[in-house]
Design an enzyme around this catalytic site. Structure first.
Site, PDB file in Angstrom:
ATOM      1  CE  LYS A 270     -17.876  17.135  72.220  1.00  0.00           C
ATOM      2  NZ  LYS A 270     -17.525  16.089  71.243  1.00  0.00           N
TER       3      LYS A 270
ATOM      4  NE  ARG B 248     -18.015   8.084  71.365  1.00  0.00           N
ATOM      5  CZ  ARG B 248     -16.706   8.335  71.455  1.00  0.00           C
ATOM      6  NH1 ARG B 248     -15.830   7.399  71.158  1.00  0.00           N
ATOM      7  NH2 ARG B 248     -16.302   9.518  71.841  1.00  0.00           N
TER       8      ARG B 248
ATOM      9  NE  ARG C 225     -10.297  10.338  72.017  1.00  0.00           N
ATOM     10  CZ  ARG C 225     -11.499  10.860  72.144  1.00  0.00           C
ATOM     11  NH1 ARG C 225     -11.628  12.156  72.359  1.00  0.00           N
ATOM     12  NH2 ARG C 225     -12.566  10.110  72.021  1.00  0.00           N
TER      13      ARG C 225
ATOM     14  NE  ARG D 121     -13.040   8.431  75.505  1.00  0.00           N
ATOM     15  CZ  ARG D 121     -13.636   9.573  75.204  1.00  0.00           C
ATOM     16  NH1 ARG D 121     -12.996  10.720  75.359  1.00  0.00           N
ATOM     17  NH2 ARG D 121     -14.858   9.593  74.747  1.00  0.00           N
TER      18      ARG D 121
ATOM     19  NE  ARG E 202     -22.654  13.202  73.929  1.00  0.00           N
ATOM     20  CZ  ARG E 202     -21.390  13.481  74.250  1.00  0.00           C
ATOM     21  NH1 ARG E 202     -21.113  14.307  75.212  1.00  0.00           N
ATOM     22  NH2 ARG E 202     -20.427  12.929  73.567  1.00  0.00           N
TER      23      ARG E 202
HETATM   24  P1  AP5 Z   1     -10.849  15.591  71.450  1.00  0.00           P
HETATM   25  O1  AP5 Z   1     -10.521  16.997  71.777  1.00  0.00           O
HETATM   26  O2  AP5 Z   1     -10.571  14.549  72.461  1.00  0.00           O
HETATM   27  O3  AP5 Z   1     -12.350  15.497  70.902  1.00  0.00           O
HETATM   28  P2  AP5 Z   1     -13.758  15.588  71.636  1.00  0.00           P
HETATM   29  O4  AP5 Z   1     -14.632  16.379  70.730  1.00  0.00           O
HETATM   30  O5  AP5 Z   1     -13.604  16.038  73.037  1.00  0.00           O
HETATM   31  O6  AP5 Z   1     -14.170  14.067  71.521  1.00  0.00           O
HETATM   32  P3  AP5 Z   1     -14.750  13.063  72.597  1.00  0.00           P
HETATM   33  O7  AP5 Z   1     -14.596  11.701  72.009  1.00  0.00           O
HETATM   34  O8  AP5 Z   1     -14.201  13.313  73.944  1.00  0.00           O
HETATM   35  O9  AP5 Z   1     -16.209  13.472  72.544  1.00  0.00           O
HETATM   36  P4  AP5 Z   1     -17.376  12.681  72.882  1.00  0.00           P
HETATM   37  O10 AP5 Z   1     -18.305  13.769  72.709  1.00  0.00           O
HETATM   38  O11 AP5 Z   1     -17.713  11.459  72.138  1.00  0.00           O
HETATM   39  O12 AP5 Z   1     -17.004  12.079  74.333  1.00  0.00           O
HETATM   40  P5  AP5 Z   1     -17.392  12.558  75.776  1.00  0.00           P
HETATM   41  O13 AP5 Z   1     -16.250  12.299  76.645  1.00  0.00           O
HETATM   42  O14 AP5 Z   1     -18.005  13.895  75.739  1.00  0.00           O
HETATM   43  O15 AP5 Z   1     -10.082  15.231  70.086  1.00  0.00           O
HETATM   44  C1  AP5 Z   1     -10.194  13.973  69.477  1.00  0.00           C
HETATM   45  C2  AP5 Z   1      -8.836  13.523  68.923  1.00  0.00           C
HETATM   46  O16 AP5 Z   1      -8.453  14.355  67.842  1.00  0.00           O
HETATM   47  C3  AP5 Z   1      -7.682  13.615  69.929  1.00  0.00           C
HETATM   48  O17 AP5 Z   1      -6.788  12.561  69.687  1.00  0.00           O
HETATM   49  C4  AP5 Z   1      -7.049  14.956  69.620  1.00  0.00           C
HETATM   50  O18 AP5 Z   1      -5.705  14.983  70.011  1.00  0.00           O
HETATM   51  C5  AP5 Z   1      -7.233  15.045  68.123  1.00  0.00           C
HETATM   52  N1  AP5 Z   1      -7.422  16.412  67.649  1.00  0.00           N
HETATM   53  C6  AP5 Z   1      -8.129  17.421  68.271  1.00  0.00           C
HETATM   54  N2  AP5 Z   1      -8.129  18.535  67.522  1.00  0.00           N
HETATM   55  C7  AP5 Z   1      -7.450  18.232  66.373  1.00  0.00           C
HETATM   56  C8  AP5 Z   1      -7.140  18.964  65.187  1.00  0.00           C
HETATM   57  N3  AP5 Z   1      -7.533  20.224  64.996  1.00  0.00           N
HETATM   58  N4  AP5 Z   1      -6.444  18.319  64.205  1.00  0.00           N
HETATM   59  C9  AP5 Z   1      -6.036  17.024  64.374  1.00  0.00           C
HETATM   60  N5  AP5 Z   1      -6.293  16.289  65.481  1.00  0.00           N
HETATM   61  C10 AP5 Z   1      -7.009  16.874  66.466  1.00  0.00           C
HETATM   62  O19 AP5 Z   1     -18.549  11.498  76.120  1.00  0.00           O
HETATM   63  C11 AP5 Z   1     -18.295  10.109  76.194  1.00  0.00           C
HETATM   64  C12 AP5 Z   1     -19.590   9.380  76.464  1.00  0.00           C
HETATM   65  O20 AP5 Z   1     -20.125   9.811  77.734  1.00  0.00           O
HETATM   66  C13 AP5 Z   1     -20.723   9.613  75.480  1.00  0.00           C
HETATM   67  O21 AP5 Z   1     -20.616   8.770  74.360  1.00  0.00           O
HETATM   68  C14 AP5 Z   1     -21.946   9.330  76.356  1.00  0.00           C
HETATM   69  O22 AP5 Z   1     -22.162   7.961  76.496  1.00  0.00           O
HETATM   70  C15 AP5 Z   1     -21.539   9.882  77.710  1.00  0.00           C
HETATM   71  N6  AP5 Z   1     -21.951  11.301  77.870  1.00  0.00           N
HETATM   72  C16 AP5 Z   1     -21.125  12.379  78.032  1.00  0.00           C
HETATM   73  N7  AP5 Z   1     -21.844  13.516  78.115  1.00  0.00           N
HETATM   74  C17 AP5 Z   1     -23.147  13.144  78.017  1.00  0.00           C
HETATM   75  C18 AP5 Z   1     -24.374  13.865  78.011  1.00  0.00           C
HETATM   76  N8  AP5 Z   1     -24.398  15.210  78.113  1.00  0.00           N
HETATM   77  N9  AP5 Z   1     -25.528  13.166  77.890  1.00  0.00           N
HETATM   78  C19 AP5 Z   1     -25.521  11.826  77.779  1.00  0.00           C
HETATM   79  N10 AP5 Z   1     -24.395  11.086  77.754  1.00  0.00           N
HETATM   80  C20 AP5 Z   1     -23.222  11.729  77.872  1.00  0.00           C
HETATM   81 MG    MG Z   2     -13.847  15.045  74.920  1.00  0.00          MG
END
Ligand code: AP5
Ligand code: MG
Length: 213
Positions: A13, A171, A127, A160, A88
């Site tokens: 994402k 997660r 990552r 992370r 979410r």
């Molecule tokens: P990346 O692009 O970083 O993936 P992502 O979908 O952004 O994954 P996140 O781990 O950031 O999502 P998340 O939803 O768990 O975390 P968030 O920060 O939102 O890609 C992942 C990896 O794959 C990278 O290494 C990238 O280089 C690689 N990659 C990407 N595309 C690729 C491809 N096509 N092929 C190969 N490799 C690829 O949230 C973190 C925490 O915050 C949550 O767990 C929660 O506790 C809290 N939080 C955040 N938002 C909320 C909310 N709305 N409500 C409640 N809690 C929340």
């Molecule tokens: Mg992210």
């Protein structure tokens, strides 16, 4: 243009949202990045959020919704935004919907980046994220030019806390239980678009651009 990126943790994402924001001149809003910036700066919000994030759970809706609505009300979001990691939960989506309706506005597309759980676990372990600017890399798929150093700003790259394998599984469980129902929610609204997130980054981006026009 107002967009939502849906998808499991690690689906890509953030990777796609950054490219979309750049190409279409809209703001990338990641609730996860906002929380991480607050943790880094030791704010009360950061300390509260960290308890949930490190355990792989969700930060409570009340807190998250307030942060998000404040952020999208800022001036730079006037031309549109791409939400990454929000909503979410169904209650988060409902509040967003109500707020947009009040403004006579709506979400144009919710893009679901589809990746099976097995592929996610592999991605997250590899990552690395920049402590300063939040740029992300993968030690095999998207390595930085210099190991452990961010290409963009030269700061240190780290694994992370919530990318440790046991937390990733938690997660994923939380995602299936609380976030996946949003796919149906946006399908019913007629704005859902699915993309295959197992393809190459650029291929996925081209597909998304085809949808957005
Ligand atoms: P990346 O692009 O970083 O993936 P992502 O979908 O952004 O994954 P996140 O781990 O950031 O999502 P998340 O939803 O768990 O975390 P968030 O920060 O939102 O890609 C992942 C990896 O794959 C990278 O290494 C990238 O280089 C690689 N990659 C990407 N595309 C690729 C491809 N096509 N092929 C190969 N490799 C690829 O949230 C973190 C925490 O915050 C949550 O767990 C929660 O506790 C809290 N939080 C955040 N938002 C909320 C909310 N709305 N409500 C409640 N809690 C929340
Ligand atoms: Mg992210």
């Amino acid at each position: 243009m107002k967009l939502i990126m849906l998808g499991a943790p690690g689906a890509g994402k953030g990777t796609q949202a950054k490219k979309i924001a750049e190409k279409y001149g809209i703001v990338h809003v990641s609730t996860g990045d906002i929380f991480r910036a607050n943790i880094k700066n030791g704010t009360p919000l950061g300390m509260e959020a960290k308890k949930y994030m490190d355990a792989g759970g969700l930060v409570p809706d009340e807190l998250t919704v307030r942060i998000l609505l404040d952020r999208v009300a800022q001036d730079d979001c006037k031309n549109g935004y791409v939400l990454d990691g929000f909503p979410r939960t169904i209650p988060q989506a409902e509040v967003l919907d109500q707020e947009l309706t009040k403004l006579g506005d709506k979400i144009d597309y919710a893009i679901d980046v589809n990746v099976p759980d097995e592929a996610i676990v592999e991605r997250m372990g590899g990552r690395r994220a920049c402590v300063k600017c939040g740029a992300t890399y993968h030690i095999v798929n998207i390595p930085p030019k210099k190991e452990g150093i961010c290409d963009v700003c030269g700061s240190e790259l780290i694994l992370r806390d919530d990318d440790k394998p046991e937390t990733v599984q938690k997660r994923l469980d939380v995602y299936h239980e609380q976030t996946q129902p949003l796919v149906d929610f946006y399908q019913k609204k007629g704005v859902l678009k699915e993309v295959d997130g197992t393809k190459q980054m650029q291929e996925i981006f081209d597909e998304i651009c085809g949808i957005l026009g």
